[in-house]
Scaffold this motif. Structure first.
Motif, PDB file in Angstrom:
ATOM      1  N   HIS A   1       0.834  -1.191   0.000  1.00 40.24           N
ATOM      2  CA  HIS A   1       0.000   0.000   0.000  1.00 40.24           C
ATOM      3  C   HIS A   1       0.880   1.257   0.000  1.00 40.24           C
ATOM      4  N   ASP A   2       0.727   2.087  -1.057  1.00 40.51           N
ATOM      5  CA  ASP A   2       1.585   3.272  -1.206  1.00 40.51           C
ATOM      6  C   ASP A   2       1.460   4.224  -0.029  1.00 40.51           C
ATOM      7  N   ARG A   3       0.258   4.340   0.514  1.00 42.77           N
ATOM      8  CA  ARG A   3       0.075   5.276   1.635  1.00 42.77           C
ATOM      9  C   ARG A   3       0.862   4.822   2.866  1.00 42.77           C
ATOM     10  N   ILE A   4       0.938   3.523   3.086  1.00 43.83           N
ATOM     11  CA  ILE A   4       1.696   3.024   4.238  1.00 43.83           C
ATOM     12  C   ILE A   4       3.170   3.344   4.057  1.00 43.83           C
ATOM     13  N   VAL A   5       3.682   3.119   2.874  1.00 41.58           N
ATOM     14  CA  VAL A   5       5.083   3.420   2.592  1.00 41.58           C
ATOM     15  C   VAL A   5       5.363   4.910   2.803  1.00 41.58           C
ATOM     16  N   LYS A   6       4.451   5.747   2.343  1.00 37.82           N
ATOM     17  CA  LYS A   6       4.641   7.193   2.464  1.00 37.82           C
ATOM     18  C   LYS A   6       4.636   7.626   3.923  1.00 37.82           C
ATOM     19  N   GLN A   7       3.696   7.114   4.708  1.00 37.18           N
ATOM     20  CA  GLN A   7       3.618   7.509   6.115  1.00 37.18           C
ATOM     21  C   GLN A   7       4.759   6.903   6.928  1.00 37.18           C
TER      22      GLN A   7
ATOM     23  N   TYR B   1      -2.049  -5.705   7.028  1.00 35.83           N
ATOM     24  CA  TYR B   1      -3.073  -4.654   6.980  1.00 35.83           C
ATOM     25  C   TYR B   1      -4.192  -5.047   6.028  1.00 35.83           C
ATOM     26  N   ASN B   2      -5.378  -4.586   6.351  1.00 34.95           N
ATOM     27  CA  ASN B   2      -6.522  -4.734   5.463  1.00 34.95           C
ATOM     28  C   ASN B   2      -6.679  -3.423   4.697  1.00 34.95           C
ATOM     29  N   PRO B   3      -6.592  -3.425   3.374  1.00 37.88           N
ATOM     30  CA  PRO B   3      -6.692  -2.181   2.599  1.00 37.88           C
ATOM     31  C   PRO B   3      -7.969  -1.401   2.884  1.00 37.88           C
ATOM     32  N   ALA B   4      -9.067  -2.118   3.135  1.00 39.34           N
ATOM     33  CA  ALA B   4     -10.331  -1.434   3.412  1.00 39.34           C
ATOM     34  C   ALA B   4     -10.235  -0.625   4.701  1.00 39.34           C
ATOM     35  N   TYR B   5      -9.524  -1.145   5.688  1.00 41.90           N
ATOM     36  CA  TYR B   5      -9.345  -0.421   6.945  1.00 41.90           C
ATOM     37  C   TYR B   5      -8.439   0.793   6.742  1.00 41.90           C
ATOM     38  N   VAL B   6      -7.335   0.592   6.039  1.00 46.14           N
ATOM     39  CA  VAL B   6      -6.390   1.689   5.807  1.00 46.14           C
ATOM     40  C   VAL B   6      -7.062   2.828   5.056  1.00 46.14           C
ATOM     41  N   ASP B   7      -7.942   2.496   4.110  1.00 46.73           N
ATOM     42  CA  ASP B   7      -8.609   3.521   3.318  1.00 46.73           C
ATOM     43  C   ASP B   7      -9.522   4.407   4.162  1.00 46.73           C
ATOM     44  N   LYS B   8      -9.954   3.923   5.315  1.00 51.05           N
ATOM     45  CA  LYS B   8     -10.836   4.703   6.184  1.00 51.05           C
ATOM     46  C   LYS B   8     -10.067   5.704   7.044  1.00 51.05           C
TER      47      LYS B   8
ATOM     48  N   ASP C   1      -4.301  10.510   6.803  1.00 52.14           N
ATOM     49  CA  ASP C   1      -2.854  10.286   6.849  1.00 52.14           C
ATOM     50  C   ASP C   1      -2.303  10.326   8.276  1.00 52.14           C
ATOM     51  N   LEU C   2      -2.791  11.262   9.077  1.00 55.25           N
ATOM     52  CA  LEU C   2      -2.282  11.370  10.445  1.00 55.25           C
ATOM     53  C   LEU C   2      -2.698  10.164  11.285  1.00 55.25           C
ATOM     54  N   GLU C   3      -3.916   9.682  11.074  1.00 54.54           N
ATOM     55  CA  GLU C   3      -4.351   8.486  11.796  1.00 54.54           C
ATOM     56  C   GLU C   3      -3.537   7.272  11.374  1.00 54.54           C
ATOM     57  N   LEU C   4      -3.250   7.160  10.098  1.00 50.53           N
ATOM     58  CA  LEU C   4      -2.452   6.035   9.612  1.00 50.53           C
ATOM     59  C   LEU C   4      -1.055   6.065  10.218  1.00 50.53           C
ATOM     60  N   ARG C   5      -0.483   7.250  10.300  1.00 48.62           N
ATOM     61  CA  ARG C   5       0.840   7.381  10.914  1.00 48.62           C
ATOM     62  C   ARG C   5       0.791   6.976  12.382  1.00 48.62           C
TER      63      ARG C   5
ATOM     64  N   ALA D   1       3.158  11.063  22.348  1.00 48.11           N
ATOM     65  CA  ALA D   1       4.194  11.368  21.352  1.00 48.11           C
ATOM     66  C   ALA D   1       3.637  12.244  20.230  1.00 48.11           C
ATOM     67  N   GLN D   2       2.438  12.774  20.449  1.00 42.93           N
ATOM     68  CA  GLN D   2       1.799  13.733  19.531  1.00 42.93           C
ATOM     69  C   GLN D   2       1.298  13.084  18.238  1.00 42.93           C
ATOM     70  N   PHE D   3       0.948  11.813  18.316  1.00 36.89           N
ATOM     71  CA  PHE D   3       0.315  11.154  17.178  1.00 36.89           C
ATOM     72  C   PHE D   3      -1.198  11.250  17.306  1.00 36.89           C
ATOM     73  N   LYS D   4      -1.877  11.016  16.212  1.00 37.13           N
ATOM     74  CA  LYS D   4      -3.338  10.962  16.174  1.00 37.13           C
ATOM     75  C   LYS D   4      -3.765   9.515  15.990  1.00 37.13           C
ATOM     76  N   LEU D   5      -4.745   9.077  16.771  1.00 41.05           N
ATOM     77  CA  LEU D   5      -5.265   7.724  16.644  1.00 41.05           C
ATOM     78  C   LEU D   5      -6.738   7.772  16.230  1.00 41.05           C
ATOM     79  N   PRO D   6      -7.247   6.717  15.624  1.00 40.73           N
ATOM     80  CA  PRO D   6      -8.658   6.694  15.226  1.00 40.73           C
ATOM     81  C   PRO D   6      -9.590   6.790  16.432  1.00 40.73           C
ATOM     82  N   GLN D   7     -10.824   7.174  16.181  1.00 43.53           N
ATOM     83  CA  GLN D   7     -11.824   7.244  17.240  1.00 43.53           C
ATOM     84  C   GLN D   7     -12.069   5.862  17.838  1.00 43.53           C
ATOM     85  N   GLY D   8     -12.327   5.820  19.138  1.00 42.67           N
ATOM     86  CA  GLY D   8     -12.741   4.581  19.789  1.00 42.67           C
ATOM     87  C   GLY D   8     -11.637   3.651  20.231  1.00 42.67           C
ATOM     88  N   VAL D   9     -10.374   4.111  20.197  1.00 45.93           N
ATOM     89  CA  VAL D   9      -9.301   3.228  20.665  1.00 45.93           C
ATOM     90  C   VAL D   9      -9.406   3.060  22.174  1.00 45.93           C
ATOM     91  N   LEU D  10      -8.785   2.018  22.697  1.00 45.03           N
ATOM     92  CA  LEU D  10      -8.882   1.700  24.119  1.00 45.03           C
ATOM     93  C   LEU D  10      -8.004   2.628  24.949  1.00 45.03           C
TER      94      LEU D  10
END
Length: 387
Positions: free
Chosen positions: A2-8, A46-53, A56-60, A101-110
């Motif tokens: 997945h190109d986005r994963i490589v980029k992030q 990784y599941n591409p469908a999940y990554v697509d949701k 960029d900051l959440e993926l990082r 560490a100033q990262f962004k995580l998706p909604q609903g994480v534990l």
């Protein structure tokens, strides 16, 4: 790939070198069968469908999350623990570090403030304890009662794995892979510190991850065996050299004296740890056959004493207590009874008052609190007990 994963991942190398350097060690694998992502110490699935949701900051942030699982050894520390609860415990352990560490995580994480600063093993024990305490309440409502819903901020055990799944690496080269990661984590931390980009809590994580793991059961058995060691005695001459007219000592095993185990019954030691400790007490009795096995329960006072003879079957009664913690009472009780044991083993969280003076016999403290978070006892040996 997945190109986005490589980029992030490349962005991580530039902005957060600690995470970036470690992320480069993971082979990226597309896996449409997984719900979101997974990591096993060698690959990142990784599941591409999940990554697509994800933006960029959440993926990082999710990449940093997965990296921390491996850096913290979560991929080889599960043991016999239940998979889903272990995943949850690991997420509770790393998510605050990722956000700090100033990262962004998706909604609903534990996330739960009760678990801040605790290891995955400690959190797992807490989750298991909480689940066990809720079961009687759930069953008491009868078959027609609705399933209780968790309160705000307390996700149910059935919730999805959030950012991903921690898989255990089972390859034959597991020791080598784990060792390589220890070196990589150390090098990444040094590089990040030189750039001034390693937060304090991550530095603490690195120190904990680099500490060699010790099997507390092995330490317990070694301690007891040494305390009840065989010695050379002149009581029985060594017949091997009698024909030479030499009167030499023989290796003579004296009967092992009393063995004392103290269980902290203040509530700070969880049920699973108490069960495993009880099993080791029984094993120790069978192995060493002490004159007497004495098991003491204590919170701020001695709440129960059980004594078993050498040839007696050990059937330990349930733990008694539930108050605060003080370590003085068991030592005072032994002194008042005129008992000088071969050794004493104390299972506790090490949060309490100690006797003013060390006893004459060897003492082993089994700490359920990581040793880097507690002051060393004023006497005796200490080992970390994480069930």
């Amino acid at each position: 790939m997945h190109d986005r994963i490589v980029k992030q991942r490349a962005a991580l190398v530039l902005s957060q070198p600690f995470f970036g350097a470690l992320a480069l060690r993971l082979a990226i694998v597309e896996d449409t069968t997984c719900e979101s992502m997974w990591v096993d110490g060698v690959s990142l699935g990784y599941n591409p469908a999940y990554v697509d949701k994800l933006d960029d900051l959440e993926l990082r942030g999710v990449l940093a999350h997965e990296v921390l699982h491996v850096a913290n050894g979560h991929c080889w520390r599960m043991g016999l623990r239940e998979q889903q609860r272990w995943n949850q415990a690991c997420d509770y352990a790393v998510n605050p570090l990722v956000l700090n560490a100033q990262f962004k995580l998706p909604q609903g994480v534990l996330l739960d403030g009760r678990y801040l600063g605790k290891s995955a093993e400690e959190i797992y024990a807490l989750l298991r304890q909480e689940e066990s305490s809720q079961q009687p309440q759930q069953s008491a409502g009868g078959a027609g009662s609705p399933t209780p819903q968790p309160s705000d901020g307390e996700p149910s055990q059935a919730k999805s794995n959030g950012c991903g799944e921690v898989r255990q690496y089972t390859g034959a080269d597991k020791p080598a892979v784990e060792s390589e990661w220890r070196v990589a984590v150390s090098q990444a931390a040094k590089a990040a510190k030189m750039r001034g980009s390693l937060p304090g809590d991550l530095e603490h994580l690195v120190e904990a991850a680099l500490r060699p793991s010790v099997d507390w059961r092995a330490v317990l058995h070694r301690f007891a065996a040494e305390a009840a060691h065989d010695d050379y005695s002149w009581k029985v001459p060594n017949r091997r050299y009698a024909h030479l007219g030499l009167y030499l000592p023989s290796l003579h095993s004296e009967a092992v004296g009393d063995a004392v185990f103290v269980r902290d019954s203040s509530g700070s030691v969880f049920d699973e740890t108490q069960r495993q400790f009880a099993a080791e007490i029984v094993a120790m009795h069978q192995q060493l056959q002490p004159a007497r096995l004495i098991v003491i329960d204590c919170d701020t006072r001695v709440t129960q004493v059980q004594t078993f003879a050498r040839d007696e079957v050990v059937d330990l009664a349930p733990l008694k207590g539930g108050g605060g913690t003080s370590f003085k009472a068991p030592f005072a009780w032994l002194e008042s009874e005129g008992i000088a044991p071969a050794f004493l083993v104390y299972l506790t969280d090490l949060d309490g008052g100690f006797p003013p003076a060390a006893p004459a016999y060897p003492v082993l403290w089994g700490s359920v609190t990581p040793l880097d978070r507690v002051a060393a006892p004023p006497f005796g040996e200490c080992v970390e007990v994480i069930a």
